[in-house]
Motif scaffolding. Structure first.
Motif, mmCIF file in Angstrom:
data_model
loop_
_atom_site.group_PDB
_atom_site.id
_atom_site.type_symbol
_atom_site.label_atom_id
_atom_site.label_comp_id
_atom_site.label_asym_id
_atom_site.label_seq_id
_atom_site.Cartn_x
_atom_site.Cartn_y
_atom_site.Cartn_z
ATOM 1 N N GLU A 1 0.846 -1.184 0.000
ATOM 2 C CA GLU A 1 0.000 0.000 0.000
ATOM 3 C C GLU A 1 0.891 1.246 0.000
ATOM 4 O O GLU A 1 2.107 1.147 0.218
ATOM 5 N N PRO A 2 0.328 2.390 -0.255
ATOM 6 C CA PRO A 2 1.140 3.616 -0.257
ATOM 7 C C PRO A 2 1.973 3.744 1.006
ATOM 8 O O PRO A 2 1.527 3.435 2.108
ATOM 9 N N GLY A 3 3.198 4.163 0.786
ATOM 10 C CA GLY A 3 4.129 4.317 1.884
ATOM 11 C C GLY A 3 5.554 4.251 1.358
ATOM 12 O O GLY A 3 5.814 4.232 0.155
ATOM 13 N N THR A 4 6.486 4.219 2.282
ATOM 14 C CA THR A 4 7.914 4.149 1.922
ATOM 15 C C THR A 4 8.487 2.830 2.432
ATOM 16 O O THR A 4 8.302 2.485 3.610
ATOM 17 N N TYR A 5 9.227 2.159 1.548
ATOM 18 C CA TYR A 5 9.745 0.823 1.888
ATOM 19 C C TYR A 5 11.199 0.686 1.419
ATOM 20 O O TYR A 5 11.588 1.277 0.410
#
Length: 434
Positions: A380-384
């Motif tokens: 899902e949207p986010g930073t990884y």
């Protein structure tokens, strides 16, 4: 009487002379017919006496020359005509050896009263000996078989009784013996066989060594030859340890993949393969050949039945090759994405992919062909921080260094023209006020 006496002495000198002449004639005749002659007698055996004195000092001897002797005998023809070779006795006293290990041979006539009628001359009166230290040694008896057993059968390990023999004799002759063998004929056998056979003494050229000067505790042995059914079983090879760092084990080339074994039925039923598991490759940096004896890996009760039980195992080792790629953000493909999201990747610092394998598999690799990708499934949207993978697998291992930061965001919707709505609203509003 007087008349007869006068008659006897009448012409007495003449009568005496006649008697003397007759005696001389007889003597001449006797000497003519029974004159002195010389006769030769050949190969009279020489008796060796007092040899125990040599043996008591820990030595053994052998006669080099002089076992028989030839003699010349001189005497009247009539005397010699009454003698044969067997009437003479030759003796060598071994307790009276010269410094050259030689004993004098003396010959006498065994017939009583003949010593003063003949003269004996020995042609060669020396008996020459070879004297050596006595040695004793034990030898293992080995079994040789000749002939072939029946089809479908094979010979087992022979049992020998006694398994060793003790041999005593001259040191040089003991050193000459290299093998003691018992030969058993196994032609057409379908079952075990026990026989008593004579042993043979063999030198280094497999030539027979004579028993004549040797003392052997036994010249025969009892040999039992097991004859069993056969079975073909596979051979498996396994290594232990690891090749040196930076190298790879590339192949195990075995000389055989199956062998023929024999044994009792219950033993054969219990063996399904032979496992050679001690090929030690620890620390290898190059090819190496190992030799193994298959019979060493057989279980108890099972014998090797093939032509040769030695196998060569070749281990192939190659140096590893390395090839590195430095990635850029634009080289990376996102997979398993959603159309509603935007995906961006930022590489913090250099991101390196290193391929390690055999040169033939690595040197020509084009990274674009293998597709460096980041899998965004279920994100899902986010930073990884995500791992860069290759879509296509190759015959190499992959080492990676660096960090890939992926930002996932929702796509912005298209902006609508809201000014008209506002004016309309304004107009509608003023109209209502009116």
């Amino acid at each position: 009487m007087k008349s007869e006496k006068k008659s006897f002495f009448k012409n007495f000198p003449l009568k005496l002379l006649s008697l003397l002449i007759a005696f001389l004639i007889w003597l001449i005749v006797v000497n003519v017919n029974d004159y002195k002659v010389v006769k030769e007698y050949y190969e009279i055996p020489v008796d060796q006496i007092n040899g125990e004195e040599i043996e008591s000092r820990g030595y053994v001897y052998d006669v080099i020359s002089g076992e028989t002797v030839d003699i010349l005998v001189e005497g009247r023809r009539s005397v010699l005509d009454s003698l044969s070779k067997s009437d003479f006795e030759a003796v060598a006293d071994l307790s009276k050896l010269s410094y050259t290990d030689t004993a004098k041979i003396s010959v006498t006539c065994k017939k009583a009263g003949y010593d003063n009628k003949i003269t004996i001359t020995v042609k060669d009166d020396a008996l020459k000996l070879s004297i050596e230290e006595k040695k004793a040694k034990q030898f293992e008896v080995k079994v040789d078989t000749k002939g072939s057993v029946a089809d479908g059968y094979a010979l087992g390990t022979p049992e020998i009784s006694p398994s060793t023999v003790s041999i005593t004799g001259p040191e040089s002759l003991i050193k000459k013996i290299k093998n003691v063998k018992a030969v058993v004929d196994t032609s057409g056998l379908k079952g075990s066989k026990t026989v008593e056979v004579a042993i043979s003494l063999l030198d280094g050229n497999d030539e027979n060594v004579s028993f004549s000067r040797l003392d052997i505790d036994t010249t025969k042995v009892k040999v039992t030859i097991p004859v069993n059914e056969t079975k073909t079983v596979p051979v498996k090879f396994s290594t232990k340890g690891h090749v040196a760092n930076g190298y790879m084990l590339t192949a195990i080339n075995e000389g055989i993949d199956e062998v023929l074994v024999s044994g009792p039925a219950e033993s054969l039923d219990s063996i399904n393969y032979i496992f050679v598991n001690d090929i030690d490759i620890d620390g290898l940096t190059s090819d190496k050949t190992f030799e193994r004896v298959i019979s060493d890996y057989l279980p108890e009760g099972v014998d090797f039945a093939d032509s040769s039980d030695k196998v060569t195992v070749e281990i192939k080792v190659e140096k590893l090759y390395e090839k590195s790629f430095k990635l850029k953000s634009e080289d990376i493909i996102f997979i398993n994405t959603k159309s509603a999201y935007d995906y961006k990747v930022e590489l913090t610092g250099p991101y390196e992919i290193k391929l390690i394998g055999l040169e033939r598999y690595v040197s020509n690799v084009d990274l674009a062909e293998y597709g460096p990708v980041i899998d965004c499934a279920d994100l899902e949207p986010g930073t990884y921080e995500l791992d860069v993978k290759l879509m296509k697998q190759g015959k190499f291992t992959i080492n990676k260094s660096g960090t890939a930061v992926v930002t996932i965001s929702e796509k912005e919707e298209a902006t609508e023209d809201t000014g008209a709505d506002d004016n309309a609203s304004g107009e509608n509003g003023s109209g209502e006020e009116e």
